[in-house]
Design a protein around this motif. Structure first.
Motif, PDB file in Angstrom:
ATOM      1  N   ILE A  74      -1.985  -0.572  -4.414  1.00 32.28           N
ATOM      2  CA  ILE A  74      -1.267  -0.163  -5.627  1.00 32.28           C
ATOM      3  C   ILE A  74      -2.268   0.136  -6.748  1.00 32.28           C
ATOM      4  N   GLN A  75      -3.313  -0.688  -6.869  1.00 31.55           N
ATOM      5  CA  GLN A  75      -4.316  -0.482  -7.913  1.00 31.55           C
ATOM      6  C   GLN A  75      -5.039   0.846  -7.720  1.00 31.55           C
ATOM      7  N   GLN A  76      -5.398   1.161  -6.472  1.00 26.91           N
ATOM      8  CA  GLN A  76      -6.089   2.414  -6.205  1.00 26.91           C
ATOM      9  C   GLN A  76      -5.170   3.611  -6.448  1.00 26.91           C
ATOM     10  N   ALA A  77      -3.909   3.477  -6.064  1.00 22.03           N
ATOM     11  CA  ALA A  77      -2.952   4.566  -6.268  1.00 22.03           C
ATOM     12  C   ALA A  77      -2.679   4.807  -7.744  1.00 22.03           C
ATOM     13  N   SER A  78      -2.791   3.763  -8.559  1.00 22.60           N
ATOM     14  CA  SER A  78      -2.517   3.893  -9.990  1.00 22.60           C
ATOM     15  C   SER A  78      -3.495   4.829 -10.685  1.00 22.60           C
ATOM     16  N   VAL A  79      -4.640   5.076 -10.075  1.00 21.58           N
ATOM     17  CA  VAL A  79      -5.608   6.026 -10.643  1.00 21.58           C
ATOM     18  C   VAL A  79      -4.974   7.404 -10.788  1.00 21.58           C
ATOM     19  N   PHE A  80      -4.061   7.744  -9.880  1.00 24.00           N
ATOM     20  CA  PHE A  80      -3.436   9.067  -9.920  1.00 24.00           C
ATOM     21  C   PHE A  80      -2.487   9.227 -11.111  1.00 24.00           C
ATOM     22  N   THR A 117       0.851  -1.194   0.000  1.00 26.09           N
ATOM     23  CA  THR A 117       0.000   0.000   0.000  1.00 26.09           C
ATOM     24  C   THR A 117       0.887   1.244   0.000  1.00 26.09           C
ATOM     25  N   VAL A 118       0.297   2.366  -0.438  1.00 28.71           N
ATOM     26  CA  VAL A 118       0.992   3.659  -0.387  1.00 28.71           C
ATOM     27  C   VAL A 118       0.033   4.691   0.186  1.00 28.71           C
ATOM     28  N   THR A 119       0.575   5.784   0.664  1.00 22.18           N
ATOM     29  CA  THR A 119      -0.254   6.857   1.206  1.00 22.18           C
ATOM     30  C   THR A 119      -0.182   8.066   0.284  1.00 22.18           C
ATOM     31  N   ILE A 120      -1.325   8.488  -0.209  1.00 16.22           N
ATOM     32  CA  ILE A 120      -1.437   9.676  -1.056  1.00 16.22           C
ATOM     33  C   ILE A 120      -2.575  10.535  -0.518  1.00 16.22           C
ATOM     34  N   ASP A 121      -2.301  11.814  -0.333  1.00 12.27           N
ATOM     35  CA  ASP A 121      -3.284  12.743   0.244  1.00 12.27           C
ATOM     36  C   ASP A 121      -3.819  12.244   1.580  1.00 12.27           C
ATOM     37  N   GLY A 122      -2.925  11.616   2.345  1.00 18.71           N
ATOM     38  CA  GLY A 122      -3.298  11.163   3.676  1.00 18.71           C
ATOM     39  C   GLY A 122      -4.118   9.893   3.713  1.00 18.71           C
ATOM     40  N   LYS A 123      -4.319   9.242   2.554  1.00 16.78           N
ATOM     41  CA  LYS A 123      -5.114   8.011   2.506  1.00 16.78           C
ATOM     42  C   LYS A 123      -4.227   6.826   2.152  1.00 16.78           C
ATOM     43  N   LYS A 151      -3.378   8.996 -13.971  1.00 12.85           N
ATOM     44  CA  LYS A 151      -4.216   9.637 -14.989  1.00 12.85           C
ATOM     45  C   LYS A 151      -4.537  11.092 -14.638  1.00 12.85           C
ATOM     46  N   ASP A 152      -3.988  11.579 -13.528  1.00 15.63           N
ATOM     47  CA  ASP A 152      -4.294  12.940 -13.080  1.00 15.63           C
ATOM     48  C   ASP A 152      -3.720  13.968 -14.054  1.00 15.63           C
ATOM     49  N   PRO A 153      -4.499  14.996 -14.439  1.00 13.14           N
ATOM     50  CA  PRO A 153      -3.987  16.022 -15.361  1.00 13.14           C
ATOM     51  C   PRO A 153      -2.778  16.781 -14.811  1.00 13.14           C
ATOM     52  N   GLU A 154      -2.646  16.845 -13.479  1.00 16.35           N
ATOM     53  CA  GLU A 154      -1.518  17.558 -12.875  1.00 16.35           C
ATOM     54  C   GLU A 154      -0.279  16.660 -12.884  1.00 16.35           C
ATOM     55  N   ARG A 155       0.749  17.131 -13.615  1.00 14.25           N
ATOM     56  CA  ARG A 155       1.921  16.289 -13.833  1.00 14.25           C
ATOM     57  C   ARG A 155       2.645  15.947 -12.533  1.00 14.25           C
ATOM     58  N   LYS A 156       2.735  16.907 -11.616  1.00 13.41           N
ATOM     59  CA  LYS A 156       3.403  16.664 -10.335  1.00 13.41           C
ATOM     60  C   LYS A 156       2.697  15.563  -9.548  1.00 13.41           C
ATOM     61  N   LYS A 157       1.377  15.555  -9.640  1.00 13.76           N
ATOM     62  CA  LYS A 157       0.593  14.540  -8.930  1.00 13.76           C
ATOM     63  C   LYS A 157       0.885  13.153  -9.501  1.00 13.76           C
ATOM     64  N   ARG A 158       0.973  13.089 -10.836  1.00 11.06           N
ATOM     65  CA  ARG A 158       1.279  11.809 -11.476  1.00 11.06           C
ATOM     66  C   ARG A 158       2.664  11.319 -11.073  1.00 11.06           C
ATOM     67  N   GLU A 159       3.618  12.237 -11.097  1.00 15.52           N
ATOM     68  CA  GLU A 159       4.990  11.861 -10.740  1.00 15.52           C
ATOM     69  C   GLU A 159       5.065  11.370  -9.298  1.00 15.52           C
ATOM     70  N   GLU A 160       4.374  12.083  -8.411  1.00 13.10           N
ATOM     71  CA  GLU A 160       4.366  11.684  -7.001  1.00 13.10           C
ATOM     72  C   GLU A 160       3.802  10.273  -6.843  1.00 13.10           C
ATOM     73  N   ALA A 161       2.677   9.999  -7.514  1.00 12.35           N
ATOM     74  CA  ALA A 161       2.054   8.673  -7.410  1.00 12.35           C
ATOM     75  C   ALA A 161       2.971   7.599  -7.987  1.00 12.35           C
TER      76      ALA A 161
END
Length: 574
Positions: free
Chosen positions: A170-176, A160-166, A178-188
């Motif tokens: 891995i499958q749920q985190a992979s949704v990020f 598991t990973v923690t993103i935005d405090g949640k 697809k985020d339009p914000e490039r920094k968010k994608r890189e972080e995920a």
């Protein structure tokens, strides 16, 4: 609703007791002994014997299926783990010599020549092959391998990973990604891989143990290496390792350059100087990720609506599964990775497992597994369980064809026309990008088992070389070569079902051809598709593909022909 044709809600056993519990080997042994020692005096008594053997095989398979299903749905449940472990360590090893004795009895039976060759010839060929490669000293090795394979699911299921405090799987985190914000994608992307690489050494050690055991299995059966043994054990009668190498070359020469041109356009549309690994899943127009459903129940509702538009019977199959609660669709912590359709041999109503997180990829996975389920239903009326086990090249044709056929009815997920176009474009680009990955995984496994005693470092360098051959020349991995060096570890098949992967590539080509037929004449294409699936494994692969109205061909020329067709369809969408 009415019962599905060919599926018995309460199968009637004529050989085994209805209350067989599988609580001990002692309970099962008399039935194996009966089959191994029974006198067969003519073709009629042979048919009775075959039906009894098939019943035992079906009941045995389904018991194993349920223990596996429960253990993957909840990897933290000690009771489920123990039940599965008991089966693979106590029941299977004791049963293996008896299954071999039963196969040998059939292989040597003088009345086998009187069986209908149109139904039994392929099965009898497989039995003869299984008898030839069986070695009793491999039984404990198979048990050890099965136990180790369970560890992979457990390791991956705990990631598991923690993103935005949640805390996210891995499958749920992979949704990020697809985020339009490039920094968010890189972080995920980096968090996912930081977590994966935390278990790198553990997975390397696990894989070293698996490869050593597999090579020993091959040596015991008098094969040069596990690759050669696998071709025999998988029953690859219809193509050779050299055919695989030609397939790799076709992908390298015909698919990789076309994908590079698509990726160059992606880079331009995103307006970036370099295309990075975390830029590959985002919509190039900067739109938010597609959200085709929320939760497993809605995914199921929309899948049934979609399949009903393809052919109502397909939706009825899924409805039967739903009534029996034969689904586990949502991703959660403590659940094994991946997705599968598990055919339940006795009752005939399969089970679908996956890790959905509300994405377009989940829609494709669901429809893929639904294709397998439809196959399970269509072949279930065949008289023997052994006739319902076609090779993966055919099973994956069933599932991958359904991905593309159903695409014509994805308005069930995307009522908005613009979103529907996005989803279709993403699917067509995805199926092309999958082919180099399939070639990579297959080429890697050839390397692994041709190079005995290699180190994890040597394995990583071999993978890196393969990535240079089949990977994108456009994507910039600088600063993250260690991820590319180890990203083979995410592929479950390499650990759990070795050499079961090139089938996806062969079947993908077949699926494109089925879809092309469907666009020309839907009813005729579906009739051919069903005709092939109903045959189970009563014909060789080439004949099954022919029944589906297509060719079993993975030459460079055929690859080029089908890629040209997909390119034309992409141009229509764009």
């Amino acid at each position: 609703m009415e019962p599905v044709a060919g599926v018995e809600t309460q199968p009637v056993r004529t050989f085994l007791p209805a209350d067989l519990s599988f609580s001990s080997w002692k309970e099962l042994e008399p039935f194996f002994r009966d089959l191994a020692e029974r006198s067969i005096t003519d073709v009629a008594s042979l048919m009775t014997w075959l039906k009894d053997a098939s019943e035992l095989d079906s009941v045995f398979d389904e018991e194993l299926a349920w223990r596996y299903i429960r253990s993957t749905c909840d990897t933290a449940n000690a009771q489920y783990e123990e039940a599965y472990e008991f089966f693979i360590s106590e029941i299977e090893p004791n049963a293996a010599p008896w299954f071999h004795a039963i196969n040998r009895k059939l292989d040597e039976c003088p009345f086998r020549s009187e069986l209908d060759p149109g139904i039994f010839s392929v099965y009898l060929r497989s039995v003869h092959n299984d008898v030839a490669i069986f070695r009793e000293k491999n039984i404990p090795l198979f048990t050890a391998i099965d136990q180790l394979k369970q560890q992979y699911g457990k390791i991956a299921g705990d990631m598991t990973v923690t993103i935005d405090g949640k805390e996210l799987t891995i499958q749920q985190a992979s949704v990020f990604l697809k985020d339009p914000e490039r920094k968010k994608r890189e972080e995920a992307f980096l968090k996912i891989w930081e977590r994966r690489l935390a278990d790198k050494e553990k997975l390397d050690e696990l894989f070293d143990q698996l490869t050593a055991l597999r090579q020993q299995v091959a040596a015991n059966a008098d094969f040069e290496n596990f690759r050669d043994y696998s071709f025999a054990s998988l029953g690859r009668f219809d193509y050779t390792k050299e055919d695989c190498f030609r397939f790799h070359e076709a992908i390298e020469k015909e698919i990789v350059p076309f994908l590079a041109s698509i990726e160059e356009k992606r880079k331009q549309k995103l307006g970036v100087d370099t295309l990075r690994p975390w830029d590959m899943d985002v919509d190039v127009s900067g739109l938010a990720p597609l959200k085709p459903f929320r939760g497993g129940n809605e995914l199921l509702d929309k899948t049934m609506r979609c399949l009903s538009a393809v052919r109502p019977a397909y939706s009825a199959f899924i409805s039967t599964m739903r009534q029996k609660k034969h689904f586990d669709l949502d991703s959660r912590k403590g659940k094994a990775p991946g997705g599968y359709n598990y055919s339940l041999a006795e009752t005939g109503v399969p089970f679908i497992f996956m890790n959905s997180a509300g994405t377009q990829t989940d829609v494709v996975t669901m429809l893929h597994e639904a294709g397998h389920a439809i196959h399970s239903f269509l072949e279930h009326p065949l008289p023997l369980n052994a006739l319902k086990s076609p090779p993966s090249e055919v099973c994956e044709l069933a599932s991958m064809s359904m991905e593309l056929i159903s695409m014509e009815h994805w308005d069930a997920f995307y009522p908005d026309a613009a979103e529907l176009k996005r989803a279709r474009r993403e699917q067509l680009e995805k199926i092309l990008s999958t082919l180099p990955w399939v070639a990579s995984v297959d080429a890697f496994q050839h390397w692994i088992y041709e190079h005995k005693g290699h180190t994890p470092e040597e394995r990583g360098r071999a993978w890196e070389k393969i990535m240079l051959r089949f990977g994108s020349p456009v994507i910039d991995w600088s600063g993250h070569q260690n991820i590319r060096f180890n990203n083979w570890q995410k592929q479950l098949h390499i650990f759990e079902v070795p050499f079961y992967y090139i089938e996806y590539g062969m079947a993908q080509l077949g699926a494109i051809a089925v879809w092309r037929n469907y666009l020309e004449n839907p009813a005729r294409a579906l009739d051919a598709y069903e005709s092939a699936l109903k045959l189970g494994y009563t014909k060789p692969i080439g004949k099954l593909y022919e029944a589906a109205g297509i060719r079993f061909d993975f030459s460079r020329e055929y690859v080029r022909e089908l890629v040209t067709f997909v390119r034309e369809q992409l141009e229509k969408i764009n």
